[in-house]
Design a protein around this motif. Structure first.
Motif, mmCIF file in Angstrom:
data_model
loop_
_atom_site.group_PDB
_atom_site.id
_atom_site.type_symbol
_atom_site.label_atom_id
_atom_site.label_comp_id
_atom_site.label_asym_id
_atom_site.label_seq_id
_atom_site.Cartn_x
_atom_site.Cartn_y
_atom_site.Cartn_z
ATOM 1 N N ASN A 95 0.984 -1.257 0.024
ATOM 2 C CA ASN A 95 0.163 -0.061 -0.090
ATOM 3 C C ASN A 95 0.822 1.319 -0.091
ATOM 4 O O ASN A 95 1.182 1.752 1.057
ATOM 5 C CB ASN A 95 -0.986 -0.071 1.131
ATOM 6 N N THR A 125 -6.334 2.598 2.073
ATOM 7 C CA THR A 125 -5.644 1.638 2.498
ATOM 8 C C THR A 125 -6.400 0.526 3.125
ATOM 9 O O THR A 125 -6.235 -0.746 3.051
ATOM 10 C CB THR A 125 -4.514 2.254 3.598
ATOM 11 N N THR A 129 -6.327 -3.521 1.620
ATOM 12 C CA THR A 129 -5.709 -4.177 2.587
ATOM 13 C C THR A 129 -7.011 -5.540 2.988
ATOM 14 O O THR A 129 -6.623 -6.699 2.773
ATOM 15 C CB THR A 129 -5.258 -3.712 3.885
ATOM 16 N N ILE A 159 1.388 -8.251 3.521
ATOM 17 C CA ILE A 159 0.989 -7.026 3.126
ATOM 18 C C ILE A 159 1.827 -5.898 3.755
ATOM 19 O O ILE A 159 2.096 -6.020 5.102
ATOM 20 C CB ILE A 159 -0.598 -6.555 3.771
ATOM 21 N N ILE A 161 2.298 -1.821 4.449
ATOM 22 C CA ILE A 161 1.637 -0.445 4.424
ATOM 23 C C ILE A 161 2.625 0.639 4.525
ATOM 24 O O ILE A 161 3.442 0.528 5.418
ATOM 25 C CB ILE A 161 0.647 -0.319 5.530
ATOM 26 N N ALA A 188 -2.835 -0.940 10.336
ATOM 27 C CA ALA A 188 -1.938 -2.022 10.191
ATOM 28 C C ALA A 188 -1.741 -3.091 11.291
ATOM 29 O O ALA A 188 -1.873 -4.141 11.151
ATOM 30 C CB ALA A 188 -0.442 -1.329 9.948
ATOM 31 N N SER A 191 -5.280 -4.999 11.906
ATOM 32 C CA SER A 191 -5.497 -5.996 10.764
ATOM 33 C C SER A 191 -4.149 -7.063 11.048
ATOM 34 O O SER A 191 -4.653 -8.304 10.622
ATOM 35 C CB SER A 191 -5.134 -5.356 9.346
ATOM 36 N N VAL A 202 0.925 -8.528 8.120
ATOM 37 C CA VAL A 202 0.827 -7.143 7.812
ATOM 38 C C VAL A 202 2.046 -6.480 8.751
ATOM 39 O O VAL A 202 1.968 -6.462 9.676
ATOM 40 C CB VAL A 202 -0.485 -6.712 8.145
#
Length: 277
Positions: A95, A125, A129, A159, A161, A188, A191, A202
């Motif tokens: 992201n 975002t 996500t 993932i 960010i 972040a 998640s 993440v």
């Protein structure tokens, strides 16, 4: 564990320029099999995707682009569906899309500017996500083999960010941008906690100033030399980071060398947040 090459497929938002573009190039150089360049600037994303082909080491590397406004949840779902259709799976998502806000006092912050920045930086975002995590959680994990440790199961997906050093502090006149990056930090971490049991990692990177078009915009808003003077005053190296210096950390967080890392942040600020130099 010895760092092995990346051999999965990636979605990069904000891939038309700056950190996103450089990360896509770095992933291709590290062995990724395919990258989707996602950006609201479709023509630039397409050009970057074409340039990327010359850098890839995977023999059947696939580089595609997709024009998307990440603040549109439906458009994000269509982007993720397209990536899954083209690649079969999504192993990495970065992201990197985001927008800045003008430097104005808190009480002069326009309401529509605050909303616009949060629509892209936070809601966008979140949409990306969430959509990518659903695909990752449903796919089989990758495996890797090294000479020293043999086979090892990796996560179902990684993932990353792109936050900001400003997520851990504040600067004058940047209410919209600052609060959006604080929100992204919480996004972040929450998640990462919820997706950990599904085998989806993440993580964040938090750079300070980086030589990107966004920084150039700030340079243009202020008298010549102002931004670079501030950077020289506060950064021990006396310069902004280059996009590849941020991309290197992202590649690590995507790859098999970070199998045990989730919910973490890599600060890329040359010690700025440690205190005065």
């Amino acid at each position: 564990m010895t760092q092995a090459s990346l051999d999965g497929y990636a979605i990069i938002t904000g891939a038309a320029s700056g950190i996103g573009k450089e990360t896509a190039f770095a992933l291709a150089e590290a062995g990724a099999k395919g990258v989707l360049f996602a950006d609201i600037q479709g023509d630039k994303a397409s050009a970057a995707a074409e340039d990327c082909k010359a850098l890839a080491i995977a023999p059947d590397f696939k580089s595609i682009s997709f024009t998307v406004d990440i603040s549109d949840a439906q458009a994000v779902e269509e982007m993720v569906d397209h990536a899954k259709e083209q690649f079969g799976r999504i192993d990495y998502c970065v992201n990197a899309a985001g927008i800045d806000s003008p430097m104005v006092p808190f009480t002069d912050t326009p309401n529509d500017t605050f909303d616009q920045v949060h629509n892209v930086n936070v809601r966008g975002t979140f949409f990306v996500t969430k959509a990518v995590a659903r695909v990752m959680a449903a796919q089989e994990p990758l495996t890797t083999t090294t000479k020293r440790f043999g086979p090892r199961t990796l996560s179902r997906g990684s993932i990353v960010i792109v936050a900001s050093a400003i997520a851990f502090g504040a600067v004058p006149g940047k209410t919209s941008y600052c609060t959006s990056k604080h929100a992204v930090l919480g996004l972040a971490r929450s998640s990462a906690m919820d997706l950990n049991s599904a085998g989806v990692r993440v993580n964040l990177v938090s750079p300070s100033w980086v030589n990107t078009p966004m920084l150039d915009t700030d340079r243009d808003r202020l008298p010549p030399g102002t931004i670079d003077g501030i950077i020289k005053q506060h950064i021990p190296l006396g310069r902004a980071a280059e996009p590849d210096e941020v991309a290197a950390a992202i590649v690590y967080l995507c790859g098999p060398g970070s199998t045990y890392v989730t919910g973490a942040n890599i600060m890329i600020d040359n010690g700025l947040t440690l205190g005065p130099k």
